[in-house]
Design a protein around this motif. Sequence first.
Motif, PDB file in Angstrom:
ATOM      1  N   LEU A  55     -69.066 -31.844  58.850  1.00  0.00           N
ATOM      2  CA  LEU A  55     -68.121 -30.863  58.316  1.00  0.00           C
ATOM      3  C   LEU A  55     -68.161 -29.574  59.141  1.00  0.00           C
ATOM      4  CD1 LEU A  55     -66.286 -30.549  55.696  1.00  0.00           C
ATOM      5  CD2 LEU A  55     -68.242 -29.358  54.708  1.00  0.00           C
ATOM      6  N   VAL A  56     -69.386 -29.099  59.423  1.00  0.00           N
ATOM      7  CA  VAL A  56     -69.552 -27.837  60.145  1.00  0.00           C
ATOM      8  C   VAL A  56     -69.325 -28.030  61.643  1.00  0.00           C
ATOM      9  CG1 VAL A  56     -71.237 -26.061  60.780  1.00  0.00           C
ATOM     10  CG2 VAL A  56     -71.080 -26.845  58.408  1.00  0.00           C
ATOM     11  N   GLY A  57     -69.955 -29.049  62.222  1.00  0.00           N
ATOM     12  CA  GLY A  57     -69.865 -29.254  63.662  1.00  0.00           C
ATOM     13  C   GLY A  57     -68.447 -29.489  64.138  1.00  0.00           C
ATOM     14  N   GLU A  58     -67.639 -30.172  63.314  1.00  0.00           N
ATOM     15  CA  GLU A  58     -66.249 -30.436  63.678  1.00  0.00           C
ATOM     16  C   GLU A  58     -65.293 -29.415  63.067  1.00  0.00           C
ATOM     17  OE1 GLU A  58     -65.078 -34.525  63.328  1.00  0.00           O
ATOM     18  OE2 GLU A  58     -67.106 -35.244  63.796  1.00  0.00           O
ATOM     19  N   GLN A  59     -65.844 -28.390  62.429  1.00  0.00           N
ATOM     20  CA  GLN A  59     -65.077 -27.252  61.902  1.00  0.00           C
ATOM     21  C   GLN A  59     -63.928 -27.715  61.011  1.00  0.00           C
ATOM     22  OE1 GLN A  59     -64.164 -24.473  65.108  1.00  0.00           O
ATOM     23  NE2 GLN A  59     -66.010 -25.097  66.210  1.00  0.00           N
ATOM     24  N   MET A  60     -64.277 -28.578  60.057  1.00  0.00           N
ATOM     25  CA  MET A  60     -63.250 -29.144  59.191  1.00  0.00           C
ATOM     26  C   MET A  60     -62.809 -28.145  58.128  1.00  0.00           C
ATOM     27  SD  MET A  60     -64.715 -32.991  58.552  1.00  0.00           S
ATOM     28  CE  MET A  60     -65.138 -34.065  59.914  1.00  0.00           C
ATOM     29  N   THR A  61     -61.527 -28.059  57.920  1.00  0.00           N
ATOM     30  CA  THR A  61     -60.991 -27.226  56.844  1.00  0.00           C
ATOM     31  C   THR A  61     -60.529 -28.075  55.665  1.00  0.00           C
ATOM     32  OG1 THR A  61     -58.822 -27.224  57.947  1.00  0.00           O
ATOM     33  CG2 THR A  61     -60.303 -25.369  58.401  1.00  0.00           C
ATOM     34  N   GLU A  62     -60.762 -29.367  55.759  1.00  0.00           N
ATOM     35  CA  GLU A  62     -60.482 -30.329  54.679  1.00  0.00           C
ATOM     36  C   GLU A  62     -61.608 -31.366  54.726  1.00  0.00           C
ATOM     37  OE1 GLU A  62     -59.498 -33.788  54.723  1.00  0.00           O
ATOM     38  OE2 GLU A  62     -59.489 -33.632  52.521  1.00  0.00           O
ATOM     39  N   PRO A  63     -62.238 -31.688  53.581  1.00  0.00           N
ATOM     40  CA  PRO A  63     -63.489 -32.443  53.614  1.00  0.00           C
ATOM     41  C   PRO A  63     -63.381 -33.952  53.608  1.00  0.00           C
ATOM     42  CG  PRO A  63     -63.053 -31.778  51.374  1.00  0.00           C
ATOM     43  CD  PRO A  63     -61.926 -31.214  52.207  1.00  0.00           C
ATOM     44  N   ARG A  65     -62.590 -36.470  55.559  1.00  0.00           N
ATOM     45  CA  ARG A  65     -63.187 -37.304  56.600  1.00  0.00           C
ATOM     46  C   ARG A  65     -64.711 -37.206  56.587  1.00  0.00           C
ATOM     47  NH1 ARG A  65     -63.666 -36.541  62.120  1.00  0.00           N
ATOM     48  NH2 ARG A  65     -62.490 -34.590  62.016  1.00  0.00           N
ATOM     49  N   ALA A  66     -65.237 -36.041  56.239  1.00  0.00           N
ATOM     50  CA  ALA A  66     -66.693 -35.884  56.144  1.00  0.00           C
ATOM     51  C   ALA A  66     -67.241 -36.714  54.984  1.00  0.00           C
ATOM     52  CB  ALA A  66     -67.067 -34.421  55.979  1.00  0.00           C
ATOM     53  N   PHE A  67     -66.559 -36.680  53.838  1.00  0.00           N
ATOM     54  CA  PHE A  67     -66.996 -37.487  52.699  1.00  0.00           C
ATOM     55  C   PHE A  67     -66.941 -38.973  53.039  1.00  0.00           C
ATOM     56  CE2 PHE A  67     -65.437 -34.033  49.517  1.00  0.00           C
ATOM     57  CZ  PHE A  67     -66.568 -33.278  49.790  1.00  0.00           C
ATOM     58  N   ALA A  68     -65.874 -39.362  53.714  1.00  0.00           N
ATOM     59  CA  ALA A  68     -65.711 -40.776  54.069  1.00  0.00           C
ATOM     60  C   ALA A  68     -66.749 -41.219  55.091  1.00  0.00           C
ATOM     61  CB  ALA A  68     -64.308 -41.018  54.618  1.00  0.00           C
ATOM     62  N   GLY A  69     -67.272 -40.278  55.864  1.00  0.00           N
ATOM     63  CA  GLY A  69     -68.245 -40.607  56.894  1.00  0.00           C
ATOM     64  C   GLY A  69     -69.682 -40.542  56.443  1.00  0.00           C
ATOM     65  N   PRO A 103     -64.067 -20.928  60.448  1.00  0.00           N
ATOM     66  CA  PRO A 103     -63.461 -21.522  59.247  1.00  0.00           C
ATOM     67  C   PRO A 103     -63.988 -22.943  59.009  1.00  0.00           C
ATOM     68  CG  PRO A 103     -61.782 -20.504  60.639  1.00  0.00           C
ATOM     69  CD  PRO A 103     -63.046 -20.551  61.448  1.00  0.00           C
ATOM     70  N   VAL A 104     -64.626 -23.145  57.881  1.00  0.00           N
ATOM     71  CA  VAL A 104     -65.136 -24.448  57.459  1.00  0.00           C
ATOM     72  C   VAL A 104     -64.907 -24.564  55.958  1.00  0.00           C
ATOM     73  CG1 VAL A 104     -67.204 -25.889  57.179  1.00  0.00           C
ATOM     74  CG2 VAL A 104     -66.872 -24.591  59.296  1.00  0.00           C
ATOM     75  N   TRP A 105     -64.475 -25.719  55.518  1.00  0.00           N
ATOM     76  CA  TRP A 105     -64.211 -25.930  54.089  1.00  0.00           C
ATOM     77  C   TRP A 105     -65.466 -25.719  53.252  1.00  0.00           C
ATOM     78  CZ3 TRP A 105     -66.350 -29.366  50.560  1.00  0.00           C
ATOM     79  CH2 TRP A 105     -65.702 -29.447  49.323  1.00  0.00           C
ATOM     80  N   GLU A 106     -65.300 -25.107  52.097  1.00  0.00           N
ATOM     81  CA  GLU A 106     -66.360 -25.052  51.088  1.00  0.00           C
ATOM     82  C   GLU A 106     -65.719 -25.167  49.710  1.00  0.00           C
ATOM     83  OE1 GLU A 106     -67.135 -22.524  48.842  1.00  0.00           O
ATOM     84  OE2 GLU A 106     -66.160 -20.709  49.601  1.00  0.00           O
ATOM     85  N   PRO A 107     -66.453 -25.649  48.711  1.00  0.00           N
ATOM     86  CA  PRO A 107     -65.839 -26.064  47.447  1.00  0.00           C
ATOM     87  C   PRO A 107     -65.049 -24.993  46.715  1.00  0.00           C
ATOM     88  CG  PRO A 107     -68.082 -26.901  47.605  1.00  0.00           C
ATOM     89  CD  PRO A 107     -67.884 -25.975  48.762  1.00  0.00           C
ATOM     90  N   ALA A 108     -65.450 -23.727  46.836  1.00  0.00           N
ATOM     91  CA  ALA A 108     -64.753 -22.672  46.111  1.00  0.00           C
ATOM     92  C   ALA A 108     -63.459 -22.255  46.790  1.00  0.00           C
ATOM     93  CB  ALA A 108     -65.662 -21.455  45.945  1.00  0.00           C
ATOM     94  N   GLY A 109     -63.193 -22.813  47.976  1.00  0.00           N
ATOM     95  CA  GLY A 109     -61.967 -22.495  48.666  1.00  0.00           C
ATOM     96  C   GLY A 109     -62.023 -21.201  49.460  1.00  0.00           C
TER      97      GLY A 109
END
Length: 258
Positions: A55-63, A65-69, A103-109
């Motif tokens: 999530l962090v290394g690929e700077q994801m703003t939507e989670p 793909r990280a959850f699926a991985g 910018p990285v996604w986190e649960p609180a938005g």
Amino acid sequence: MDTSAYLKAVVEQTSTFADWVHGRDAAAPVPTCPKWTLADLVDHVGGTQRMVAMLVGEQMTEPGRAFAGYVPGPTDSGQWRAWLNDGAAEARRAFASVAEDTPVWEPAGGAAGVPFWSRRLFSEACVHRADAAAALGMRYELAPQLAVPAIEDWLTTLTSRGYWKNRPDFADAMRGDGQALHFHATDAPGEWVARREPDMVVLERTHTKADVVVRGPAVELLLVISRRRPLDAAPALEVQGDRALLDHWIEHMDWVAG
């Protein structure tokens, strides 16, 4: 603590955890997480670290793909030490590759995903090492200067708007009209007041009067409020005021405890 300090501690805490669980019975129950075996605990710790690293290394703003991985742990407990240490190292490298304001996604938005996740992985490593200690009969120790930020993470997460919104059972239990709980670490700087309001729990870092006060060593506070140790088994903690209010609070602090 900053991000680099959190990740340094993640690596250290994970290393101890890995040494403890390596080669042990995968089916051993974890009494502090009643639905889990030791294999479940290992899977959660290592898998979460790898997921956050992605999530962090690929700077994801939507989670998604990280959850699926999510990568499950090895079934052979003889592989656990290397797998866990590799995951912690991977997480440390991922955080080193970004800035605090990336910018990285986190649960609180919110926009502070990097600080959020560094603190979360740190607290997870500390609390789940306590789970391993309970499962394996190991002595659990944590320096006060580490226990205080772990408490900060636990209380910040469980009093967040996101947690309130996503856990309606918690919200219903925590609604109040100003009842206050004061947690006070005595061996390192750390004080928190949680105030139950109709639409949220307000968390303050201050010294003030409250309906119930819990004072004592930071590690004991962490273990009790995270439900890793019963209050009656923590004689170093001093409780003053409304014990029923404290019991109600602890009863509903059940995030990652089951």
